[in-house]
Motif scaffolding. Structure first.
Motif, PDB file in Angstrom:
ATOM      1  N   ILE A 133       0.871  -1.164   0.000  1.00 11.74           N
ATOM      2  CA  ILE A 133       0.000   0.000   0.000  1.00 11.74           C
ATOM      3  C   ILE A 133       0.914   1.221   0.000  1.00 11.74           C
ATOM      4  CG2 ILE A 133      -1.905   1.198   1.130  1.00 11.74           C
ATOM      5  CD1 ILE A 133      -2.600  -1.676   0.417  1.00 11.74           C
ATOM      6  N   ALA A 134       0.781   2.096  -0.992  1.00  8.15           N
ATOM      7  CA  ALA A 134       1.628   3.288  -1.100  1.00  8.15           C
ATOM      8  C   ALA A 134       0.858   4.526  -0.661  1.00  8.15           C
ATOM      9  CB  ALA A 134       2.113   3.464  -2.540  1.00  8.15           C
ATOM     10  N   GLY A 135       1.535   5.413   0.061  1.00  5.22           N
ATOM     11  CA  GLY A 135       0.896   6.655   0.497  1.00  5.22           C
ATOM     12  C   GLY A 135       1.190   7.814  -0.425  1.00  5.22           C
ATOM     13  N   TYR A 136       2.269   7.710  -1.200  1.00  3.24           N
ATOM     14  CA  TYR A 136       2.659   8.767  -2.127  1.00  3.24           C
ATOM     15  C   TYR A 136       1.978   8.575  -3.469  1.00  3.24           C
ATOM     16  CZ  TYR A 136       5.570  11.572  -5.250  1.00  3.24           C
ATOM     17  OH  TYR A 136       5.998  12.469  -6.187  1.00  3.24           O
ATOM     18  N   GLY A 158       6.500   6.326   2.415  1.00  2.00           N
ATOM     19  CA  GLY A 158       5.297   6.105   3.191  1.00  2.00           C
ATOM     20  C   GLY A 158       4.493   4.960   2.617  1.00  2.00           C
ATOM     21  N   TRP A 159       4.654   3.769   3.175  1.00  2.00           N
ATOM     22  CA  TRP A 159       4.048   2.579   2.588  1.00  2.00           C
ATOM     23  C   TRP A 159       3.727   1.557   3.667  1.00  2.00           C
ATOM     24  CZ3 TRP A 159       7.151  -1.990   2.822  1.00  2.00           C
ATOM     25  CH2 TRP A 159       8.488  -1.777   3.220  1.00  2.00           C
ATOM     26  N   ALA A 160       3.033   0.517   3.245  1.00  2.00           N
ATOM     27  CA  ALA A 160       2.659  -0.545   4.179  1.00  2.00           C
ATOM     28  C   ALA A 160       2.675  -1.874   3.445  1.00  2.00           C
ATOM     29  CB  ALA A 160       1.274  -0.282   4.765  1.00  2.00           C
ATOM     30  N   THR A 161       2.827  -2.939   4.213  1.00  2.00           N
ATOM     31  CA  THR A 161       2.807  -4.278   3.613  1.00  2.00           C
ATOM     32  C   THR A 161       2.455  -5.302   4.682  1.00  2.00           C
ATOM     33  OG1 THR A 161       4.015  -5.767   2.126  1.00  2.00           O
ATOM     34  CG2 THR A 161       5.256  -4.877   3.983  1.00  2.00           C
ATOM     35  N   TRP A 162       2.349  -6.547   4.229  1.00  2.00           N
ATOM     36  CA  TRP A 162       2.025  -7.672   5.090  1.00  2.00           C
ATOM     37  C   TRP A 162       3.216  -8.628   5.157  1.00  2.00           C
ATOM     38  CZ3 TRP A 162      -0.664  -5.907   0.921  1.00  2.00           C
ATOM     39  CH2 TRP A 162      -1.937  -5.345   1.136  1.00  2.00           C
ATOM     40  N   ARG A 231      -5.283   8.384  -5.260  1.00  2.00           N
ATOM     41  CA  ARG A 231      -5.390   9.227  -6.454  1.00  2.00           C
ATOM     42  C   ARG A 231      -4.645  10.549  -6.269  1.00  2.00           C
ATOM     43  NH1 ARG A 231      -9.299  12.826  -7.620  1.00  2.00           N
ATOM     44  NH2 ARG A 231     -10.661  11.993  -5.994  1.00  2.00           N
ATOM     45  N   LYS A 232      -4.588  11.031  -5.038  1.00  2.00           N
ATOM     46  CA  LYS A 232      -3.791  12.208  -4.695  1.00  2.00           C
ATOM     47  C   LYS A 232      -2.834  11.826  -3.579  1.00  2.00           C
ATOM     48  CE  LYS A 232      -7.284  15.734  -5.794  1.00  2.00           C
ATOM     49  NZ  LYS A 232      -8.018  16.918  -5.262  1.00  2.00           N
ATOM     50  N   SER A 233      -1.679  12.447  -3.560  1.00  2.00           N
ATOM     51  CA  SER A 233      -0.660  12.044  -2.598  1.00  2.00           C
ATOM     52  C   SER A 233      -1.055  12.364  -1.154  1.00  2.00           C
ATOM     53  CB  SER A 233       0.671  12.727  -2.912  1.00  2.00           C
ATOM     54  OG  SER A 233       1.696  12.155  -2.107  1.00  2.00           O
ATOM     55  N   LEU A 234      -0.787  11.400  -0.281  1.00  2.00           N
ATOM     56  CA  LEU A 234      -0.985  11.580   1.154  1.00  2.00           C
ATOM     57  C   LEU A 234       0.352  11.745   1.868  1.00  2.00           C
ATOM     58  CD1 LEU A 234      -3.708   8.822   1.658  1.00  2.00           C
ATOM     59  CD2 LEU A 234      -4.068  11.281   1.447  1.00  2.00           C
ATOM     60  N   VAL A 235       1.423  11.871   1.070  1.00  3.00           N
ATOM     61  CA  VAL A 235       2.785  11.987   1.608  1.00  3.00           C
ATOM     62  C   VAL A 235       3.545  13.057   0.833  1.00  3.00           C
ATOM     63  CG1 VAL A 235       4.986  10.803   1.981  1.00  3.00           C
ATOM     64  CG2 VAL A 235       2.842   9.548   2.276  1.00  3.00           C
TER      65      VAL A 235
END
Length: 303
Positions: A133-136, A158-162, A231-235
């Motif tokens: 999951i990417a935040g940028y 800024g990301w997430a994973t399992w 769709r828009k950057s959160l980072v």
């Protein structure tokens, strides 16, 4: 809250930038989910005497952080470098919690960043094709009816994973020859020839660069994995002010955060967005010349 719906732990990697670290933490605390999230801070030791005072200031600050569910600090006794620290930290926390949100000390995040990260982690937890999951998001206007989209490209801002995705991390870049010997695959790896990612991978194999990010991209690429992007950057990256040890100007640092934007709708199917081809054609060109970029690659540095 049961384990399945618990908020993902957050890892923050810090080194020698106290003010940047403070900004990152301050932006995180604007997320309502922060107080329900465990924060793990990995603090690297000074590489040389010139960094000792700044590292001391960073450690003095992180010991005083409050506002999260719990705070755990790992202070390295020696300089690990960012790549080794990220690989170790993400592996350690994933093994314990099964998922993780990852940040470095030069990132400011939206007040809606953690809500998006946790919603994405929950929604696609059992979809093996979705690996990150990417935040940028790149500074490109996407005319999509959904607030998020899938791209076959990883992000390190800024990301997430399992755990089940991260365990596919190819630490030795063993798939290098698969791409090297296939011109079509190589072009695809370089985003239709627009970015020299294979050159960085080649430098990694030759031990001229130490990048966890290029190896993670390779790991996802070779598995035909997908990454969820807003769709828009959160980072927003604030590390292009000359303070970053690992920053090479990219042209991607011009993406401001729209603090009113929230990800409320997600793709129903895990397939590459139809906007992908349009997006890579509109990607900003690197601010450095390719010649200068490749020149730097022949000198050891950490990413």
């Amino acid at each position: 809250m049961n384990k399945e719906t618990a908020f993902a732990p957050i890892i923050l990697f810090v080194y020698n930038r106290p003010e940047h670290t403070r900004r990152t933490v301050t932006s995180l605390l604007k997320n309502p989910e922060a107080e329900m999230s465990d924060l793990f801070v990995f603090s690297d030791a000074a590489k040389d005497k010139s960094a000792e005072e700044a590292v001391r200031q960073v450690r003095e600050y992180i010991r005083q952080i409050s506002g999260f569910k719990t705070l755990t600090i790992y202070e390295r006794d020696s300089n690990w470098g960012l790549a080794n620290s990220v690989i170790d930290g993400v592996s350690r926390i994933c093994n314990e919690f099964g998922k993780v949100v990852v940040l470095e000390d030069d990132l400011d995040v939206s007040p809606h960043f953690l809500a998006y990260m946790n919603a994405g982690l929950y929604k696609y937890e059992h979809d093996e094709q979705v690996m990150q999951i990417a935040g940028y998001m790149f500074p490109i206007d996407i005319q999509s009816n959904e607030d998020a989209l899938f791209l076959p490209l990883t992000s390190s801002w800024g990301w997430a994973t399992w755990q089940n995705s991260w365990e596919k991390f190819d630490k030795t870049a063993s798939s290098f020859n698969t791409i090297k010997n296939n011109p079509s695959l190589k072009k695809q790896f370089d985003l239709d020839g627009r970015y020299p990612y294979f050159k960085m991978l080649e430098a990694q194999k030759k031990a001229k660069v130490d990048s966890w990010a290029i190896r993670w991209y390779l790991s996802v690429f070779i598995k035909n994995g997908l990454v969820l992007y807003p769709r828009k950057s959160l980072v927003e990256n604030s590390g292009f002010d000359g303070s970053g040890v690992n920053c090479v100007a990219s042209g991607f640092d011009d993406t401001p955060i729209d603090e009113t934007f929230e990800v409320k709708t997600f793709p129903a199917n895990s397939v590459t967005s139809p906007f992908f081809d349009e997006l890579i054609k509109k990607l900003p060109k690197p601010k450095f010349s390719i010649k200068a970029f490749l020149s730097r690659l022949i000198k050891p540095f950490k990413v």
